[in-house]
Design an enzyme around this catalytic site. Structure first.
Site, PDB file in Angstrom:
ATOM      1  N   HIS A 203     -27.710   1.690  21.649  1.00  0.00           N
ATOM      2  CA  HIS A 203     -29.041   1.406  21.726  1.00  0.00           C
ATOM      3  C   HIS A 203     -29.754   2.088  23.057  1.00  0.00           C
ATOM      4  CE1 HIS A 203     -28.667  -1.440  25.060  1.00  0.00           C
ATOM      5  NE2 HIS A 203     -27.733  -1.781  24.379  1.00  0.00           N
TER       6      HIS A 203
HETATM    7  N1  UDP Z   1     -24.058  -8.350  20.737  1.00  0.00           N
HETATM    8  C1  UDP Z   1     -23.962  -9.459  19.476  1.00  0.00           C
HETATM    9  N2  UDP Z   1     -24.508  -8.723  18.176  1.00  0.00           N
HETATM   10  C2  UDP Z   1     -24.529  -7.479  17.957  1.00  0.00           C
HETATM   11  C3  UDP Z   1     -24.116  -6.514  19.012  1.00  0.00           C
HETATM   12  C4  UDP Z   1     -23.968  -7.096  20.463  1.00  0.00           C
HETATM   13  O1  UDP Z   1     -23.935 -10.538  19.642  1.00  0.00           O
HETATM   14  O2  UDP Z   1     -24.636  -7.009  17.115  1.00  0.00           O
HETATM   15  C5  UDP Z   1     -23.649  -9.087  21.982  1.00  0.00           C
HETATM   16  C6  UDP Z   1     -22.222  -8.352  22.740  1.00  0.00           C
HETATM   17  O3  UDP Z   1     -21.265  -9.349  22.160  1.00  0.00           O
HETATM   18  C7  UDP Z   1     -22.642  -8.610  24.070  1.00  0.00           C
HETATM   19  C8  UDP Z   1     -24.166  -8.537  24.245  1.00  0.00           C
HETATM   20  O4  UDP Z   1     -24.632  -8.638  23.017  1.00  0.00           O
HETATM   21  O5  UDP Z   1     -22.351  -9.945  24.479  1.00  0.00           O
HETATM   22  C9  UDP Z   1     -24.538  -7.048  24.498  1.00  0.00           C
HETATM   23  O6  UDP Z   1     -25.840  -6.810  24.363  1.00  0.00           O
HETATM   24  P1  UDP Z   1     -26.512  -5.432  24.554  1.00  0.00           P
HETATM   25  O7  UDP Z   1     -25.394  -4.294  23.941  1.00  0.00           O
HETATM   26  O8  UDP Z   1     -27.568  -5.425  23.911  1.00  0.00           O
HETATM   27  O9  UDP Z   1     -26.880  -5.064  26.108  1.00  0.00           O
HETATM   28  P2  UDP Z   1     -25.858  -4.465  27.264  1.00  0.00           P
HETATM   29  O10 UDP Z   1     -24.664  -5.216  27.396  1.00  0.00           O
HETATM   30  O11 UDP Z   1     -25.763  -2.925  26.850  1.00  0.00           O
HETATM   31  O12 UDP Z   1     -27.077  -4.647  28.419  1.00  0.00           O
END
Ligand code: UDP
Length: 354
Positions: A203
């Protein structure tokens, strides 16, 4: 103490779920949801599944460019901070909500507490890098996931107090992954078998906003040698649709697109995958904790220890690098990198000692 916590997107709900209950046992917390992520699959489901208290205030500010979104949040937060008169403002990670919460509080003279401070990709074009660097420099208390992030802060001579507490997302993952591992019915519901599929999330603006890289991402997914489940972030779905690539992906054999999943279902799929491919920071960490090899769809990462330990490979969007990484046996050892699952307790203790 009265602590104003500002959250707004998916990973922040996970992080706040670790801290909020413990914080409320000792202090007053007022939770503000900026609305950066507003649809149920990215927001409501996390409150329901992880027991996070309902926000006291919802600002309903989503959409628009990073700059306009941050500006609208700042304008909404200024009068709220004046009204609520908190003793501290707690922000997590590296989003627009982090920077807006931090800056509005600092301008009002309210001490800012930054959880997951000091992470650096050293890639200034990344919106998240701007948010985290700026937030670190206006924070009074900087709570770090690892020693390397504390070193980054010392190298930048931040003015606030730096403390390594461990990672609060690890608290949640360590508590919930044992159950997630023993749910073979979850992959089965998607037509795949435990240990014989890949899980992919993407994303980041750097991967999905650039048409050339988005196409490379699609071709990488199509080249993978195992069935691949892709819970599609709404931003990614919108970009694929606009580029005319959504159908190509939908029609690819072995590729299964889904809506974004709730934490528990996603965690079950992550723990049982043969490997995870992702540009998410949180997912890199969670894969490490689950003992699942991670292939990161970027040229760099803030979670450098997952790479140096041999569990995470930076493949960017290169299909050959993906194949090579998948052919590799994971290392025999997996040291404790980001704490013991009690980071939130240390955060609350550090806040209490402010
Ligand atoms: N996550 C979730 N469902 C999904 C994809 C990710 O629950 O379909 C969770 C994942 O386990 C983690 C968090 O969302 O805890 C990560 O979020 P994201 O990838 O949006 O953000 P980033 O970590 O890149 O800031």
């Amino acid at each position: 103490m009265r602590i104003l916590t500002v959250v707004g997107n998916r990973p922040q709900f996970v992080k706040a779920a670790a801290v909020s209950g413990l914080l409320r046992a000792e202090h007053e917390e007022i939770l503000i949801h900026t609305g950066q992520h507003y649809d149920d699959s990215l927001s409501q489901v996390f409150f329901a599944e992880l027991g996070l208290a309902r926000p006291e205030r919802e600002l309903g500010i989503g959409g628009g460019s990073n700059t306009s979104q941050t500006a609208r949040m700042l304008a909404a937060l200024e009068p709220l901070i004046e009204e609520l008169d908190p003793d501290g403002a707690l922000v997590y990670g590296d989003t627009n909500s982090t920077l807006a919460g931090g800056l509005a509080a600092a301008q009002a003279g309210v001490p800012v507490i930054h959880v997951e401070a000091g992470m650096r990709s050293h890639e200034p074009s990344m919106p998240e890098e701007l948010n985290r660097v700026l937030t670190d420099h206006l924070s009074a208390l900087l709570l770090c996931s690892s020693e390397s992030s504390a070193e980054n802060l010392r190298a930048e001579s931040v003015s606030g107090r730096v403390q390594v507490v461990g990672d609060v997302m690890v608290d949640v993952a360590l508590a919930l992954q044992p159950a997630a591992r023993s749910r073979p019915e979850v992959p089965a519901a998607y037509g795949v078998e435990s240990g014989r599929y890949l899980l992919l999330t993407a994303h980041r603006a750097g991967n999905v906003d650039d048409a050339h890289r988005l196409r490379a991402l699609v071709e990488l997914i199509r080249s993978l040698p195992l069935p691949v489940l892709v819970p599609l972030h709404p931003r990614t779905r919108a970009r694929l649709h606009a580029a005319g690539l959504l159908e190509r992906l939908q029609r690819s054999e072995g590729v299964r697109l889904t809506e974004p999943l709730g934490y528990l279902e996603f965690s079950a799929l992550l723990c049982q995958a043969r490997a995870v491919l992702t540009d998410s920071g949180g997912v890199q960490k969670e894969a490490y904790l689950a003992g699942v090899p991670c292939l990161t769809l970027r040229a760099n990462t803030e979670w450098v220890e997952t790479v140096s330990s041999g569990w995470n490979t930076l493949i960017d969007l290169d299909p050959l690098a993906a194949q090579a990484a998948l052919a590799h046996e994971p290392p025999a050892h997996r040291p404790e990198l980001y704490g013991d699952g009690h980071a939130a307790q240390r955060c609350v203790a550090a806040i209490g000692a402010m």
